[in-house]
Design an enzyme around this catalytic site. Sequence first.
Site, PDB file in Angstrom:
ATOM      1  N   ALA A  65       3.527  -4.474  -2.805  1.00  0.00           N
ATOM      2  CA  ALA A  65       3.881  -6.084  -4.029  1.00  0.00           C
ATOM      3  C   ALA A  65       2.567  -6.410  -2.847  1.00  0.00           C
ATOM      4  O   ALA A  65       2.330  -6.241  -1.796  1.00  0.00           O
ATOM      5  CB  ALA A  65       4.981  -6.716  -3.850  1.00  0.00           C
TER       6      ALA A  65
ATOM      7  N   GLY B 130       6.383  -1.292  -4.216  1.00  0.00           N
ATOM      8  CA  GLY B 130       5.962  -1.613  -5.247  1.00  0.00           C
ATOM      9  C   GLY B 130       5.123  -0.339  -5.705  1.00  0.00           C
ATOM     10  O   GLY B 130       4.793  -0.458  -7.181  1.00  0.00           O
TER      11      GLY B 130
ATOM     12  N   GLU C 229       6.545   2.380  -7.022  1.00  0.00           N
ATOM     13  CA  GLU C 229       8.429   1.623  -8.087  1.00  0.00           C
ATOM     14  C   GLU C 229       7.941   1.425  -9.344  1.00  0.00           C
ATOM     15  O   GLU C 229       7.754   2.125  -9.978  1.00  0.00           O
ATOM     16  CB  GLU C 229       9.058   0.280  -8.242  1.00  0.00           C
ATOM     17  CG  GLU C 229       9.729   0.441  -6.455  1.00  0.00           C
ATOM     18  CD  GLU C 229       9.649  -1.056  -5.869  1.00  0.00           C
ATOM     19  OE1 GLU C 229       9.296  -1.585  -5.628  1.00  0.00           O
ATOM     20  OE2 GLU C 229      11.385  -1.324  -6.093  1.00  0.00           O
TER      21      GLU C 229
ATOM     22  N   GLU D  42       9.930  -1.781   2.450  1.00  0.00           N
ATOM     23  CA  GLU D  42      10.286  -2.707   2.007  1.00  0.00           C
ATOM     24  C   GLU D  42      11.085  -3.633   3.037  1.00  0.00           C
ATOM     25  O   GLU D  42      11.664  -4.097   3.330  1.00  0.00           O
ATOM     26  CB  GLU D  42      11.223  -2.797   0.934  1.00  0.00           C
ATOM     27  CG  GLU D  42       9.834  -3.042  -0.353  1.00  0.00           C
ATOM     28  CD  GLU D  42       9.913  -1.386  -1.106  1.00  0.00           C
ATOM     29  OE1 GLU D  42       9.912  -0.832  -0.167  1.00  0.00           O
ATOM     30  OE2 GLU D  42       9.032  -1.561  -2.015  1.00  0.00           O
TER      31      GLU D  42
HETATM   32  N1  3HC Z   1      -0.237  -6.411   0.228  1.00  0.00           N
HETATM   33  C1  3HC Z   1      -1.073  -7.228   0.994  1.00  0.00           C
HETATM   34  N2  3HC Z   1      -2.188  -7.213   1.826  1.00  0.00           N
HETATM   35  C2  3HC Z   1      -1.762  -5.761   2.100  1.00  0.00           C
HETATM   36  C3  3HC Z   1      -0.617  -4.878   2.120  1.00  0.00           C
HETATM   37  C4  3HC Z   1       0.205  -5.498   1.019  1.00  0.00           C
HETATM   38  N3  3HC Z   1       0.840  -4.903   0.163  1.00  0.00           N
HETATM   39  N4  3HC Z   1      -0.609  -3.637   2.754  1.00  0.00           N
HETATM   40  C5  3HC Z   1      -2.202  -3.936   3.765  1.00  0.00           C
HETATM   41  N5  3HC Z   1      -2.734  -5.066   3.293  1.00  0.00           N
HETATM   42  C6  3HC Z   1      -3.792  -5.928   3.782  1.00  0.00           C
HETATM   43  C7  3HC Z   1      -4.291  -5.509   5.568  1.00  0.00           C
HETATM   44  O1  3HC Z   1      -3.306  -7.051   5.245  1.00  0.00           O
HETATM   45  C8  3HC Z   1      -5.005  -5.696   5.647  1.00  0.00           C
HETATM   46  O2  3HC Z   1      -5.838  -6.736   5.455  1.00  0.00           O
HETATM   47  P1  3HC Z   1      -6.995  -6.817   6.820  1.00  0.00           P
HETATM   48  O3  3HC Z   1      -7.652  -6.437   6.571  1.00  0.00           O
HETATM   49  O4  3HC Z   1      -7.150  -7.953   6.368  1.00  0.00           O
HETATM   50  O5  3HC Z   1      -6.484  -7.125   7.821  1.00  0.00           O
HETATM   51  C9  3HC Z   1      -6.232  -4.168   4.650  1.00  0.00           C
HETATM   52  O6  3HC Z   1      -4.454  -4.150   3.644  1.00  0.00           O
HETATM   53  C10 3HC Z   1      -5.490  -3.235   5.098  1.00  0.00           C
HETATM   54  O7  3HC Z   1      -4.031  -2.725   5.625  1.00  0.00           O
HETATM   55  P2  3HC Z   1      -4.210  -1.923   7.002  1.00  0.00           P
HETATM   56  O8  3HC Z   1      -5.381  -2.435   8.722  1.00  0.00           O
HETATM   57  O9  3HC Z   1      -2.664  -1.385   7.225  1.00  0.00           O
HETATM   58  O10 3HC Z   1      -4.873  -0.716   6.638  1.00  0.00           O
HETATM   59  P3  3HC Z   1      -4.480   1.052   6.725  1.00  0.00           P
HETATM   60  O11 3HC Z   1      -5.387   2.260   6.146  1.00  0.00           O
HETATM   61  O12 3HC Z   1      -4.353   1.277   7.974  1.00  0.00           O
HETATM   62  O13 3HC Z   1      -3.314   1.091   6.073  1.00  0.00           O
HETATM   63  C11 3HC Z   1      -1.141   1.001   4.199  1.00  0.00           C
HETATM   64  C12 3HC Z   1      -3.091   1.144   4.550  1.00  0.00           C
HETATM   65  C13 3HC Z   1      -0.392   2.464   4.745  1.00  0.00           C
HETATM   66  C14 3HC Z   1      -1.230   0.681   2.635  1.00  0.00           C
HETATM   67  C15 3HC Z   1      -0.955  -0.209   5.162  1.00  0.00           C
HETATM   68  O14 3HC Z   1      -1.225  -1.269   4.954  1.00  0.00           O
HETATM   69  C16 3HC Z   1       0.640  -0.212   4.878  1.00  0.00           C
HETATM   70  O15 3HC Z   1       1.461   0.224   5.266  1.00  0.00           O
HETATM   71  N6  3HC Z   1       0.730  -1.728   4.033  1.00  0.00           N
HETATM   72  C17 3HC Z   1       2.437  -2.000   3.760  1.00  0.00           C
HETATM   73  C18 3HC Z   1       2.303  -0.896   2.573  1.00  0.00           C
HETATM   74  C19 3HC Z   1       4.322  -1.946   1.829  1.00  0.00           C
HETATM   75  O16 3HC Z   1       5.442  -2.237   3.349  1.00  0.00           O
HETATM   76  N7  3HC Z   1       4.366  -2.215   1.146  1.00  0.00           N
HETATM   77  C20 3HC Z   1       5.738  -2.314   0.378  1.00  0.00           C
HETATM   78  C21 3HC Z   1       5.661  -3.971  -0.236  1.00  0.00           C
HETATM   79  S1  3HC Z   1       6.707  -4.853  -0.188  1.00  0.00           S
HETATM   80  C22 3HC Z   1       7.470  -4.768  -1.776  1.00  0.00           C
HETATM   81  O17 3HC Z   1       5.996  -3.750  -2.396  1.00  0.00           O
HETATM   82  C23 3HC Z   1       8.021  -4.967  -2.715  1.00  0.00           C
HETATM   83  C24 3HC Z   1       8.555  -4.569  -3.966  1.00  0.00           C
HETATM   84  O18 3HC Z   1       9.167  -3.234  -3.208  1.00  0.00           O
HETATM   85  C25 3HC Z   1       8.590  -5.364  -4.345  1.00  0.00           C
END
Ligand code: 3HC
Length: 706
Positions: A68, A107, A110, A130
């Site tokens: 997400a 997501g 998912e 999450e």
């Molecule tokens: N939403 C918005 N922005 C995101 C994002 C997300 N899910 N994931 C990463 N970003 C952004 C970061 O803030 C960063 O932005 P910036 O360059 O402006 O600082 C950019 O993307 C790159 O991220 P990283 O520096 O972390 O890049 P890496 O290559 O080191 O890692 C990654 C990539 C493994 C995808 C890591 O970013 C990560 O773990 N992201 C979060 C994943 C996550 O938690 N997903 C679950 C979200 S909650 C959800 O999905 C709810 C659902 O169940 C309804």
Amino acid sequence: MAERAPHGAVASQRHDGILVLTIDNPPVNALSADVRRGLADAIQAAQDDASVQAVLLVGAGRNFIAGADIREFGKPPQPPALPDVCNAIEASAKPVVAALHGAALGGGLEIALAAHYRIALPGARLGLPEVNLGLLPGAGGTQRAPRLAGAAAALDLMLSGRHASAEEALSLGLVDRLDSGADALAAGLAYARELLAQGAAPRRTRDATAALADRAAAQAAIDAARAQVEARARGLFSPAKIIDAVQAALDQPFDAGLRTERALFLQCLDSPQRAGLVHAFFAERETAKAPETRAAQPRPLERLGVVGGGTMGAGIAVAMLDAGLPVVMVEQDDAALARGRARVEQVYDLLIKKGRLDAAGKAERMARYRGATSYDALADADLIVEAVFEDMDVKTAVFAALDRVAKPGAVLASNTSYLDIDRIAAATRRPADVLGLHFFSPANIMKLLEVVVGGRSAPDTVATGFELARRLRKVPVRAGVCDGFIANRILAVHRQAAELMMEDGASPYQIDDAVRAFGYPMGPYQMTDLAGGDIGWATRKRRAATRDPQLRYVQIADRLCERGWFGQKTGRGFYLYPDGARTGTPDPEVLAIIDAERQRAGITPRAFDQEEIQRRYLAAMINEAANVVREGIALRPLDVDVAFLYGYGFPRHRGGPMHYADQVGLPRILADIREFAPQDPHFWKPAPLLVELAESGRTFASLNHA
Ligand code: 3HC
Ligand code: NAI
């Protein structure tokens, strides 16, 4: 790697009867409102178009979908909701295939689980992280993952938030097939064509039954997870909700389970823990972007040096060796060098004993280690970290020596905890190459690295410090020069608040309890006992001459140190550690010493409750943090937050002290300080920035984007 789509957040392209939907939302294809709408529209279009036989989902760039869009949390929701998009994909009358490469997280996974068939490429990372954001998978993940992988595996993924490899995902049943290539589009198309050739129909995860067929086993897995969460979750909100949702997957029909999941997800979304954890996620990415990292390129970092092989020098050397870099360690003489090397080897031997490293791993690392007693051995080093005694004369002598031997352009760093980097730099003819790199103990484990920028540190010197942090997988925070930089300076003040409470009537055990109840893994007196009371004692003695005579000086810790009670390593400190125990027990003799000290100071003890202890401890922390921000020692409040999350174990779900202060409300914090001030007016001085923000109705967060 798939090609970036030419236009739109979701691009549609026909490959014969296969409609390829490419999610293209840099940098990580997060599921923003545009992407959700694009997917929903395209899936609908595929239903309406008789010539479409199957749909293929791929991600553009380096990832499938990272989840997400975290930036949307806390804002008004925009349709379509992600669960509806997933349900529409699952309901498709035409087979939907997902080809996964890079991150397929949250997501993103998912969406894939709602597709009918899944293929993964090498290097794909699948996970439901999450929980790290205070959430649960809220788009069917808690219902679909157990139906494919079983309750135990699904709970493990959701409660740990870890990423599974493509191979593991195959063995868990989360994907159907692995591809060996590097092209998600080609792999997905080949798989979709094969499925069409076989006449494969939609195969919906909601209808899958095998993985949950053994209901007793599934229930046992849920019960075990619940027991574990109750024992370990330390006040976290979402883990228990994840378990509730998986229970619903077992007990309820699919659609009812989805409704349960939704209700639990919304509870998590509204929780302050979610806000704290999301703040931490973005804050730790922001701290890595100091102005110097934009203004300058890092210098090369191929060969490193460390001066001093004590606690810190050895830990820093291990961190560097672990990052695959060659390290030269310089010590005063052969005996000290042998001890330094032994400290490094000890770390690896312990890891071998625990089964986390093998002999070959140690040998490979030690092959990159070289010891020397002459500074000449550092002539080739690109960056040298000094970690000798905390004494200005010793440090300036070392830097003068480094100035003589280091090659032009080498970065010279000091790991000093408190001393003035500018004075250290002035001992060289190249102050622009000097900066502070303040590691935390144990240096090979603690993630925080304060990059201390001196008055004359060049931008590329600073950028090199940040690059070193990246290579060592540390979390860098930029700090300015002052006594203690960000973390130690603030620590000294809230530790003083604890000392005052102790002398006024709270026991160290009560204080530790209150701090743990707030969410810290341990209290300040447990920390002292762990680190060794002698370290703080030496610092206090060194600073005795410059101490502000108007501040109350509490001598209790000195009384313990005078008896040789330095904590765990001596068997007693604030706590007793009989027979080498690792957890301490309260010591009546310590309480008697405290009583005697109160009498000596003419203080009549009074009662403190847990709430007051927490209020004082945090108000002192937040107040000094406000000074640190106002003086520009920390660039923004979020830098303080990250320093505390990674330096001292501040509970992550509270986001850090500044985020926490905003949540409580700055007027409340200010009122606390004004309430405490009459007893100790020299200690409780409202920070000007706190007053300014509180009285103008602003927050610390308002300064994060300034
Ligand atoms: N939403 C918005 N922005 C995101 C994002 C997300 N899910 N994931 C990463 N970003 C952004 C970061 O803030 C960063 O932005 P910036 O360059 O402006 O600082 C950019 O993307 C790159 O991220 P990283 O520096 O972390 O890049 P890496 O290559 O080191 O890692 C990654 C990539 C493994 C995808 C890591 O970013 C990560 O773990 N992201 C979060 C994943 C996550 O938690 N997903 C679950 C979200 S909650 C959800 O999905 C709810 C659902 O169940 C309804
Ligand atoms: P330590 O006393 O364990 O080690 C210092 C080492 O430096 C000794 O092995 C000594 O032989 C060596 N040394 C002294 N003079 C030298 C010289 N001229 N050339 C080469 N080696 C020399 O000290 P520790 O705890 O490792 O601290 C080192 C530095 O790190 C200090 O500045 C300290 O303030 C800082 N620091 C310490 C932390 C801690 O928790 N111990 C945390 C963060 C920083």
